[in-house]
Design a protein around this motif. Structure first.
Motif, short mmCIF file in Angstrom:
data_model
loop_
_atom_site.label_atom_id
_atom_site.label_comp_id
_atom_site.label_asym_id
_atom_site.label_seq_id
_atom_site.Cartn_x
_atom_site.Cartn_y
_atom_site.Cartn_z
N SER A 1 33.66 41.75 24.31
CA SER A 1 32.62 41.43 25.29
C SER A 1 33.06 40.24 26.14
N TYR B 1 28.64 40.94 29.30
CA TYR B 1 29.22 42.24 29.58
C TYR B 1 29.78 42.76 28.25
N LEU C 1 33.48 46.40 26.35
CA LEU C 1 34.46 46.59 27.42
C LEU C 1 35.79 47.12 26.87
N SER C 2 36.45 47.94 27.67
CA SER C 2 37.82 48.32 27.34
C SER C 2 38.74 47.18 27.74
N ARG C 3 39.97 47.23 27.28
CA ARG C 3 40.93 46.16 27.63
C ARG C 3 41.08 46.06 29.14
N GLU C 4 41.23 47.21 29.82
CA GLU C 4 41.45 47.20 31.26
C GLU C 4 40.25 46.63 32.00
N ASP C 5 39.05 47.05 31.61
CA ASP C 5 37.84 46.56 32.26
C ASP C 5 37.67 45.05 32.05
N MET C 6 37.95 44.60 30.82
CA MET C 6 37.80 43.18 30.51
C MET C 6 38.75 42.33 31.35
N SER D 1 40.24 43.09 34.14
CA SER D 1 39.90 43.20 35.55
C SER D 1 38.73 42.27 35.91
N LYS D 2 37.73 42.22 35.04
CA LYS D 2 36.58 41.36 35.28
C LYS D 2 36.96 39.88 35.18
N GLU E 1 38.69 38.86 38.33
CA GLU E 1 37.71 38.78 39.41
C GLU E 1 36.89 37.50 39.31
#
Length: 258
Positions: free
Chosen positions: A228, A236, A239-244, A246-247, A250
């Motif tokens: 998370s 959040y 989360l997947s590794r990629e989503d984490m 990326s966030k 950002e």
């Protein structure tokens, strides 16, 4: 004639240049120690320096003598009491980011890659973790509650820190200026009563820190084996590794909020 004009110009601008240089140095020293216990002492020293110059100008010899002796003793005291802050400052003198916290794109990508590898491995092995990445608001007060490491960000080091039964396992890890600066740190727990009971101390500590600073905080849950992210009081989850990653990227690149 021209030489006289140049000499007069130098004499006029010399004090201004000296004041600007002193202001620049003092300002950045204050920024460096902001949020630490050294900031109050630093302000006190500046006040004493002003008083010292005033006493000299006014010819108050006894007070001038007392302050001179006090400065001699205080130098030794400061070196002893604030050696962790001084050590960190000297270590950062050779770094390119001494007066800034921005990282180059490749440096940020490397750090995020190592964090991603570590959190993914910890998640698979059912090991909990709490990682805070400093942004604009200083985390110095929380760094002081843990153990200073000041090491390069690496997946192996992160995994070793959170290995069960290690001394630093239960606390939070802080990344500052692209380095793992401390571990075993204590974060404030959120006072949000609406938070679900399924979330444990790590989630509450992450939310608590995010309510007081703009740090980006990563949580690995050993019970649910998920990752998370918390930022500015918002959670959040799952989360997947990629989503984490990326966030995180950002959030780090967002401009300082007012």
């Amino acid at each position: 004639m021209l030489n006289t004009f140049l000499m007069n110009s130098i004499l006029v601008w010399k004090p201004v240049i000296e004041i600007l240089i002193l202001w620049f140095v003092i300002y950045h020293i204050m920024l460096f120690f902001e949020g630490t216990r050294a900031i109050q002492v630093l302000r006190g020293i500046i006040i004493l320096l002003v008083a010292f110059f005033l006493f000299q100008r006014l010819g108050l010899e006894i007070l001038n003598w007392l302050l001179t002796k006090l400065f001699g003793i205080s130098v030794i005291a400061i070196l002893i009491i604030f050696h962790p802050e001084i050590r960190q400052g000297l270590a950062r003198l050779g770094q390119r980011h001494l007066f800034g916290t921005s990282l180059r794109e490749e440096e940020l990508d490397y750090i995020l890659k190592e964090i991603g590898t570590a959190t993914e491995n910890l998640c698979k092995n059912k090991i909990g973790a709490l990682i805070a990445i400093e942004k604009n608001d200083p985390l110095a007060a929380y760094i002081e509650s843990g153990v200073v490491i000041d090491g390069r960000v690496s997946a192996d080091l992160i995994e070793n820190i959170f290995t069960p039964n290690s001394l630093l396992h239960d606390g939070g890890l802080i990344i500052q200026h692209g380095r793992i600066i401390a571990a075993g740190c204590l974060f404030p727990l959120t006072e949000n009563q609406d938070l679900s009971r399924i979330y444990g101390t790590r989630h509450r500590a992450a939310l608590g820190l995010s309510e007081e600073t703009d740090a980006v905080i990563i949580i690995v849950s050993e019970e649910r084996q998920d990752m998370s992210l918390v930022y500015r009081g918002r959670l959040y989850k799952d989360l997947s590794r990629e989503d984490m990653l990326s966030k995180i990227k950002e959030m780090i690149k967002l401009k300082k909020e007012n």
